[in-house]
Design a protein around this motif. Structure first.
Motif, short mmCIF file in Angstrom:
data_model
loop_
_atom_site.label_atom_id
_atom_site.label_comp_id
_atom_site.label_asym_id
_atom_site.label_seq_id
_atom_site.Cartn_x
_atom_site.Cartn_y
_atom_site.Cartn_z
N THR A 22 35.03 10.91 -37.21
CA THR A 22 35.70 12.17 -37.54
C THR A 22 36.58 12.64 -36.40
OG1 THR A 22 33.82 13.43 -36.67
CG2 THR A 22 33.76 12.87 -39.01
N GLY A 23 36.44 12.01 -35.23
CA GLY A 23 37.24 12.42 -34.07
C GLY A 23 36.57 13.50 -33.25
N ALA A 24 35.44 14.04 -33.70
CA ALA A 24 34.74 15.08 -32.93
C ALA A 24 33.97 14.42 -31.80
CB ALA A 24 33.78 15.84 -33.84
N ALA A 25 33.72 15.19 -30.74
CA ALA A 25 32.99 14.64 -29.60
C ALA A 25 31.54 14.40 -29.99
CB ALA A 25 33.07 15.61 -28.43
N ALA A 202 26.44 23.45 -21.04
CA ALA A 202 26.03 23.35 -22.45
C ALA A 202 27.04 24.06 -23.34
CB ALA A 202 24.65 23.97 -22.62
N THR A 203 27.25 23.51 -24.51
CA THR A 203 28.10 24.13 -25.53
C THR A 203 27.29 24.29 -26.81
OG1 THR A 203 28.93 22.06 -26.47
CG2 THR A 203 30.07 22.91 -24.51
N THR A 204 27.95 24.73 -27.85
CA THR A 204 27.24 24.89 -29.12
C THR A 204 26.86 23.56 -29.74
OG1 THR A 204 29.38 24.97 -30.26
CG2 THR A 204 28.37 27.08 -29.62
N VAL A 209 24.87 18.67 -18.99
CA VAL A 209 24.77 17.34 -18.36
C VAL A 209 24.90 17.52 -16.84
CG1 VAL A 209 25.80 15.05 -18.17
CG2 VAL A 209 25.78 16.23 -20.38
N PRO A 210 23.92 17.07 -16.07
CA PRO A 210 24.03 17.18 -14.61
C PRO A 210 25.01 16.14 -14.06
CG PRO A 210 22.05 15.99 -15.18
CD PRO A 210 22.66 16.45 -16.49
#
Length: 247
Positions: A22-25, A202-204, A209-210
């Motif tokens: 879908t191209g989303a991350a 962090a995102t939704t 990620v460290p």
């Protein structure tokens, strides 16, 4: 009924950032680990390096390593740099590059004049974990080619082989057999690849990620290459030598 005891186990999940159709991350779940850098093999670190956004200071495109924005490998690290720790030159293996030219006739009294036309092919660079050709941009070897420039001689590691050759008139003494050997000049660069994955908040859709840092040692060898004429590929540097043996 006997009670079952369960031991606590720390489990670390890693989803490397391959793009979905879908191209989303893709969501990356990575729990912090004090030993994260120790848990990757050199081969895995080299893979992160091949698929980095910035390789030895140069921005890469997905096409450089066969990636694709929708379906295919995507970037897996932010930067990767080769840090040199040692450089040395040495003689490569001798190679016989002509046929034998004998002057062994029983009635021979004068040296025999011969044309010793020869050509030698020297295989290009070889690394501990890296291959010569890796993708459109030459991959890790292509990035290393510029590192040789600060040393005497150059090595274009995007080529598979380099050649040397010559034609010379020589005399073969009576009772001798002549042939020509070629000894290529080689160079070796020791160092390590340093890969960095930057920290992300962090995102939704993704967890935090460290920052991660990995290193993989590498030893890269290749022939010393002299510049070619008029933009032609470089010529392998080395020492041709006429060798005489008894009939």
């Amino acid at each position: 009924m006997a009670k079952r005891r369960f031991k606590n186990k720390k489990v670390r999940y890693v989803a490397i950032g391959a793009a979905i159709t879908t191209g989303a991350a893709v969501a990356t779940v990575l729990l912090p680990s004090a030993n994260a850098a120790e848990e990757k093999t050199p081969e895995e670190i080299i893979r992160l390096c091949e698929r980095t956004k910035v390789l030895n200071g140069k921005k890469q495109s997905l096409q450089d390593f066969g990636g694709h924005g929708i379906a295919g490998p995507s970037f897996e690290s932010d930067t990767c740099d080769f840090v040199e720790t040692k450089f040395e030159t040495f003689d490569g293996p001798k190679e016989k590059v002509t046929v034998d030219f004998p002057n062994c006739e029983p009635n021979a009294t004068e040296p025999a004049k011969v044309d010793t036309t020869w050509k030698a092919t020297v295989g290009q660079g070889e690394g501990k974990y890296t291959a010569t050709q890796q993708g459109a941009g030459g991959g890790l070897f292509g990035a290393l080619s510029g590192s040789w420039l600060k040393h005497k001689g150059t090595t274009d590691l995007t080529l598979e082989t380099v050649t040397a050759g010559d034609k010379e008139a020589r005399d073969v003494p009576v009772g001798k057999v002549l042939h020509v050997e070629f000894t290529p000049k080689m160079q070796r660069m020791t160092g390590e690849w340093r890969v960095k994955i930057e920290a992300r908040s962090a995102t939704t859709t993704t967890n935090a990620v460290p920052e991660q840092n990995y290193t993989a040692p590498d030893v890269v060898e290749g022939p010393v290459t002299l510049p070619g004429a008029a933009g032609a590929p470089g010529i392998a540097d080395g020492e041709p030598k006429a060798v005489l043996t008894d009939c």
